[in-house]
Design an enzyme around this catalytic site. Structure first.
Site, short mmCIF file in Angstrom:
data_model
loop_
_atom_site.label_atom_id
_atom_site.label_comp_id
_atom_site.label_asym_id
_atom_site.label_seq_id
_atom_site.Cartn_x
_atom_site.Cartn_y
_atom_site.Cartn_z
N ASP A 93 0.85 -1.19 0.00
CA ASP A 93 0.00 0.00 0.00
C ASP A 93 0.89 1.24 0.00
OD1 ASP A 93 -1.72 2.23 1.16
OD2 ASP A 93 -3.19 0.62 1.02
N ILE A 94 0.53 2.25 -0.79
CA ILE A 94 1.36 3.46 -0.86
C ILE A 94 1.14 4.38 0.34
CG2 ILE A 94 1.55 3.43 -3.38
CD1 ILE A 94 -0.56 5.69 -3.43
N ASN A 100 -13.32 -2.85 2.08
CA ASN A 100 -14.28 -1.76 2.18
C ASN A 100 -15.23 -1.79 0.99
OD1 ASN A 100 -12.93 -0.69 4.49
ND2 ASN A 100 -11.41 0.20 3.12
N VAL A 156 -10.88 3.20 -4.31
CA VAL A 156 -10.65 2.62 -5.63
C VAL A 156 -11.74 1.58 -5.84
CG1 VAL A 156 -9.07 1.32 -7.11
CG2 VAL A 156 -8.16 3.01 -5.49
N HIS A 178 -10.59 -5.08 -3.38
CA HIS A 178 -9.24 -5.42 -2.94
C HIS A 178 -9.28 -5.69 -1.44
CE1 HIS A 178 -9.72 -1.04 -2.78
NE2 HIS A 178 -8.85 -1.03 -1.77
N HIS A 225 -7.32 -5.59 2.04
CA HIS A 225 -6.20 -5.03 2.80
C HIS A 225 -5.70 -6.08 3.78
CE1 HIS A 225 -6.89 -0.67 1.85
NE2 HIS A 225 -8.10 -1.14 1.56
#
Length: 114
Positions: A30-31, A87, A96, A100, A102
């Site tokens: 993750d950025i 989420n 986004v 996905h 996390h």
């Protein structure tokens, strides 16, 4: 070409720190990490939200969780504990719109999460 950032990462148009890739998903760092380990496990197939899942994608979603567990073991957080979060929509924090998972770990997690 899709405007989805994860599709662009998948297709090699945007660089990312790739930690895993197979026939069904990829995983990246993750950025904006919220824990010492914060990975995103992303299906290769574009699915905007959990609400868009069909019965045909159940194996894809199951594969995301199996991949997350594998990565947690590789990162050394499987035994101490980690959190998996997916989420759905803006009020839940989805920014986004490509599902996905996390993977967060490496520190104690608080409850409730927020």
């Amino acid at each position: 070409m899709s405007e989805c950032i994860f599709c662009k990462i998948r297709d090699g148009f945007i660089p990312a720190k790739l930690v895993h890739r197979d026939d069904h998903c990829l995983a990246i760092e993750d950025i904006n990490p919220q824990a010492p380990t914060h990975l995103l496990v992303i299906p290769l197939k574009h699915i905007p939200t959990v609400n868009d899942l069909t019965v045909d994608e159940r194996e894809v979603v199951g594969h995301l969780y199996l991949t997350a567990a594998k990565l947690a073991r590789q990162r050394g957080i499987a035994d101490s504990g980690y959190r998996l979060v997916m989420n759905t929509h803006r009020d839940a924090g989805q920014t986004v719109f490509h599902i996905h998972l996390h993977v967060l770990g490496g520190r104690p997690m608080e409850w409730p999460p927020g």
